[in-house]
Write a protein that holds these residues in place. Structure first.
Motif, PDB file in Angstrom:
ATOM      1  N   VAL A  21      64.477 -67.202  73.553  1.00 16.11           N
ATOM      2  CA  VAL A  21      64.732 -66.490  75.222  1.00 16.11           C
ATOM      3  C   VAL A  21      64.410 -65.108  74.709  1.00 16.11           C
ATOM      4  O   VAL A  21      63.581 -64.180  75.273  1.00 16.11           O
ATOM      5  CB  VAL A  21      66.159 -66.734  75.666  1.00 16.11           C
ATOM      6  N   ALA A  22      65.171 -64.601  73.694  1.00 16.41           N
ATOM      7  CA  ALA A  22      65.027 -63.169  73.040  1.00 16.41           C
ATOM      8  C   ALA A  22      63.504 -62.913  72.948  1.00 16.41           C
ATOM      9  O   ALA A  22      63.001 -61.902  73.094  1.00 16.41           O
ATOM     10  CB  ALA A  22      66.023 -63.070  71.928  1.00 16.41           C
ATOM     11  N   ARG A  23      62.788 -63.915  72.203  1.00 16.45           N
ATOM     12  CA  ARG A  23      61.412 -63.565  71.904  1.00 16.45           C
ATOM     13  C   ARG A  23      60.349 -63.389  72.874  1.00 16.45           C
ATOM     14  O   ARG A  23      59.426 -62.859  72.601  1.00 16.45           O
ATOM     15  CB  ARG A  23      60.928 -64.914  70.844  1.00 16.45           C
ATOM     16  N   LEU A  84      87.073 -70.300  69.437  1.00 10.10           N
ATOM     17  CA  LEU A  84      85.903 -70.868  70.516  1.00 10.10           C
ATOM     18  C   LEU A  84      86.247 -70.383  71.847  1.00 10.10           C
ATOM     19  O   LEU A  84      85.233 -69.897  72.585  1.00 10.10           O
ATOM     20  CB  LEU A  84      86.205 -72.455  70.354  1.00 10.10           C
ATOM     21  N   ALA A  85      87.515 -70.301  72.160  1.00  8.01           N
ATOM     22  CA  ALA A  85      87.803 -69.997  73.510  1.00  8.01           C
ATOM     23  C   ALA A  85      87.297 -68.445  74.066  1.00  8.01           C
ATOM     24  O   ALA A  85      86.739 -68.330  74.800  1.00  8.01           O
ATOM     25  CB  ALA A  85      89.196 -70.040  73.938  1.00  8.01           C
ATOM     26  N   ALA A  86      87.397 -67.584  72.856  1.00  8.01           N
ATOM     27  CA  ALA A  86      86.834 -66.182  73.052  1.00  8.01           C
ATOM     28  C   ALA A  86      85.368 -66.203  73.134  1.00  8.01           C
ATOM     29  O   ALA A  86      84.732 -65.591  74.098  1.00  8.01           O
ATOM     30  CB  ALA A  86      87.298 -65.255  71.928  1.00  8.01           C
ATOM     31  N   TRP A  87      84.606 -66.972  72.345  1.00  6.73           N
ATOM     32  CA  TRP A  87      83.163 -67.044  72.437  1.00  6.73           C
ATOM     33  C   TRP A  87      82.830 -67.656  73.669  1.00  6.73           C
ATOM     34  O   TRP A  87      81.837 -67.130  74.444  1.00  6.73           O
ATOM     35  CB  TRP A  87      82.689 -67.820  71.253  1.00  6.73           C
ATOM     36  N   GLU A  88      83.570 -68.804  74.313  1.00  9.06           N
ATOM     37  CA  GLU A  88      83.153 -69.300  75.585  1.00  9.06           C
ATOM     38  C   GLU A  88      83.207 -68.381  76.639  1.00  9.06           C
ATOM     39  O   GLU A  88      82.369 -68.185  77.551  1.00  9.06           O
ATOM     40  CB  GLU A  88      84.049 -70.618  75.544  1.00  9.06           C
ATOM     41  N   GLU A  89      84.374 -67.631  76.671  1.00  4.86           N
ATOM     42  CA  GLU A  89      84.422 -66.646  77.674  1.00  4.86           C
ATOM     43  C   GLU A  89      83.430 -65.353  77.704  1.00  4.86           C
ATOM     44  O   GLU A  89      82.761 -65.264  78.971  1.00  4.86           O
ATOM     45  CB  GLU A  89      85.862 -65.980  77.673  1.00  4.86           C
ATOM     46  N   MET A  90      82.838 -65.228  76.655  1.00  3.76           N
ATOM     47  CA  MET A  90      82.117 -64.281  76.293  1.00  3.76           C
ATOM     48  C   MET A  90      80.537 -64.679  76.943  1.00  3.76           C
ATOM     49  O   MET A  90      80.017 -64.146  77.784  1.00  3.76           O
ATOM     50  CB  MET A  90      81.730 -63.618  75.036  1.00  3.76           C
ATOM     51  N   ILE A  91      80.221 -65.953  76.550  1.00  5.16           N
ATOM     52  CA  ILE A  91      78.987 -66.645  76.840  1.00  5.16           C
ATOM     53  C   ILE A  91      78.984 -66.944  78.483  1.00  5.16           C
ATOM     54  O   ILE A  91      78.117 -66.689  78.994  1.00  5.16           O
ATOM     55  CB  ILE A  91      78.766 -67.881  76.160  1.00  5.16           C
ATOM     56  N   ALA A 140      70.701 -62.335  75.940  1.00  4.58           N
ATOM     57  CA  ALA A 140      69.582 -63.509  76.258  1.00  4.58           C
ATOM     58  C   ALA A 140      70.170 -64.920  76.349  1.00  4.58           C
ATOM     59  O   ALA A 140      69.471 -65.593  76.833  1.00  4.58           O
ATOM     60  CB  ALA A 140      68.585 -63.471  75.132  1.00  4.58           C
ATOM     61  N   SER A 141      71.361 -65.036  75.907  1.00  5.89           N
ATOM     62  CA  SER A 141      72.032 -66.310  76.078  1.00  5.89           C
ATOM     63  C   SER A 141      72.256 -66.659  77.621  1.00  5.89           C
ATOM     64  O   SER A 141      72.375 -67.853  77.749  1.00  5.89           O
ATOM     65  CB  SER A 141      73.368 -66.570  75.436  1.00  5.89           C
TER      66      SER A 141
END
Lengths: 150, 418
Positions: A21-23, A84-91, A140-141
């Motif tokens: 996506v970023a590309r 994981l929970a922190a990454w999940e919230e961010m994403i 980009a995610s």
């Protein structure tokens, strides 16, 4: 943002999908500058049976060149480590807002949520030198339909 | 102002005969210009050319006899062409891009030719490193005082220059000013006070390198180029914080004399390394942590982008300063003495630290912004305490990386006193 595919976080495929996506937004990344860094993304509790998983992302020029899951200790400039929970919230926040809101940027979360781990201060400072590019990469995610374990 | 008598005397010391000095004076070359020519180290042949130009001018002629002769040859189609047949320069150099995505970098050309700066180059002119010089001619001495690599170099300066050029941004175009919204008075005042402070302090990091640039030997051009990017970065920081202060119903607020004392200590530092330590490692390290904390201080995307972009710039400057300190100490002919001198400077910096972080005009606005308003200033002070600890911790880490042990001598309390 157009969704490319559905991927599970954390996985090598998920990072590759974000890289794709970023590309597509090359102009943004060219404007932000070279991202000369190899970093680790460590997901605490992100593995089977609650184990930890770490992914090594190698950037060159403006793009993600390669990503793989670390089998053991690997040489990186710095590692971003969070549950994981922190990454999940961010994403999820990035997906909902088409980019992180004020309280979910990497730098914001690095005050108390994401640990920045580096073997020396020069490498830690690299995180801040290329911060805009890394934020744009994770933003980009928003273009990746993400599933989470459990 | 030099007098004719003084230049006659100086001429005797420099090999200029009294006749030659008097000829120069007679054709209108001022004593000051003669003095400057002597200081630049002009050879006798060059001195003759200087006099010839003045003589021609006195006669109302624009060209010297040599130039007139060349003009006549060109008119006849008899070109000089020595530059085309000169055998001395290395010819056939072809630097290649290591990564085609990046374009041709300084690292690429340095890998191919004249990429290694010498420890103590003999030249004192602006002649390009790796170029060919005239024989039997004296090049003017540009007045460089930093002629040793260890006095200016850092091992990361070449890629840092490329990074700096890549990451330039515009305070006019690249900040989403449209996301700026009216804020409650307490938050607007706090943001304006911090913006005023940053408008005030940032450009010291332009003035300081500009002060020393012309004193650095041109052989180390990469360092000078990097410092030029730093000067531009800091001009932009002044610009963006001044714009922020004046863009949202607030204004420029208070500048304090004690802040100026800190800035003066950088600008007036007697040597480059002392000022570089104070500025790159000390002051910019401190400001870098304020920019990082900008994640908490920002009330909107506009401010967030301002702090983030400034943070990237500041981190580059700190990285150069840290690695310059390392190179300086590792290559100094008397490391023990150099370290001791710098410890004195570091002692003074650390004692002056409280000027910034035990200063109500700085920490209270920071706390109001971090807390989200006056009602939550206590909560905001918790963020200020984190910033204090990080500044101290990272300052010590950078010194350690450079091989400069401050842990055993630190004057700064590790924990904030409030």
């Amino acid at each position: 943002m157009t969704t490319v595919t559905t991927c599970t976080f954390p996985s090598t495929r998920w990072f590759e999908a974000v890289g794709e996506v970023a590309r597509r937004d090359e102009e943004t990344f060219r404007k932000l500058g070279f991202i000369d860094t190899t970093l680790g993304v460590s997901v605490l509790g992100g593995g089977p049976a609650g184990g930890d998983r770490t992914f090594v992302l190698s950037f060159g020029a403006y793009t993600l060149d390669e990503v793989h899951e670390a089998a053991g200790a690997e040489s990186v400039d710095f590692t971003l480590r969070a549950p994981l929970a922190a990454w999940e919230e961010m994403i999820r926040n990035i997906r909902e807002n088409d980019g992180a809101d004020l309280h979910h940027t990497l730098n914001y979360l690095h005050f108390g949520v994401i640990d920045l781990v580096a073997e020396d201060q020069l490498k830690a400072d690299l995180f801040f030198r290329v911060n805009g590019s890394l934020q744009a990469f994770f933003d980009a995610s928003a273009g990746v339909e993400t599933e989470f374990p459990g | 102002m030099a007098t004719p008598t003084e230049v006659l005397q100086k001429g005797l010391e420099r090999g200029w005969s009294p006749v030659m000095v008097q000829r120069a004076l007679a054709v209108g070359v001022t004593a000051d210009a003669i003095d400057r020519a002597m200081e630049m180290g002009l050879s006798l042949k060059q001195a003759e050319q200087l006099i010839a130009r003045a003589e021609a001018a006195q006669k109302g002629e624009f060209y010297t006899p040599d130039q007139q002769e060349y003009i006549e040859r060109v008119k006849q189609g008899r070109y000089h062409l020595e530059w085309l047949t000169d055998k001395r320069p290395q010819w056939g150099v072809k630097a290649e891009r290591r990564d085609s995505r990046r374009g041709l970098t300084l690292m690429d050309i340095n890998r191919e030719f004249a990429g290694d700066a010498e420890d103590a180059p003999e030249g004192r002119s602006m002649a390009a490193r790796g170029s060919t010089l005239d024989i039997d001619t004296t090049y003017p001495d540009m007045g460089y005082i930093y002629n040793n690599k260890y006095q200016v170099w850092s091992d990361n300066v070449v890629p840092l220059y490329e990074e700096a050029v890549q990451r330039q941004w515009s305070a006019t175009r690249d900040i989403p000013w449209e996301t700026l919204q009216p804020l409650p008075d307490d938050l607007e005042r706090a943001q304006c006070q911090i913006s005023t402070f940053l408008t005030e302090v940032e450009m010291i990091a332009s003035d300081f390198p500009a002060k020393w640039l012309w004193r650095m030997n041109q052989h180390f051009h990469e360092v000078k180029m990097f410092l030029c990017t730093q000067a531009m970065d800091e001009a932009r920081h002044l610009e963006v914080f001044r714009k922020r202060a004046l863009a949202n119903g607030g204004g420029l607020l208070r500048c304090r004399a004690d802040t100026e004392m800190g800035l003066a200590s950088i600008l007036l530092a007697p040597t480059y390394i002392q000022g570089s330590f104070l500025m790159h490692v000390g002051g910019e390290g401190l400001v870098l942590d304020i920019f990082r904390a900008g994640e908490f201080l920002a009330q909107n995307k506009c401010e967030k982008e301002i702090y983030r972009l400034c943070m990237q710039d500041e981190a580059r400057h700190v990285s150069y300063g840290t690695m310059h300190l390392k190179y300086f100490l590792e290559h100094h002919p008397d490391r023990a003495e150099a370290e001791e001198e710098l410890h004195v400077v570091a002692d003074a910096f650390e004692r002056g630290f409280a000027t910034f972080l035990v200063n109500p005009w700085i920490i209270e606005p920071l706390a109001v912004l971090a807390g989200g308003g006056m009602a939550h200033i206590d909560r905001g002070m918790e963020a200020v305490k984190i910033v204090w600890r990080r500044i101290v911790d990272e300052y010590l880490n950078r010194c350690e990386l450079a091989g400069f042990d401050r842990r055993s001598r630190i004057k700064l309390p590790a924990a904030p006193p409030y």
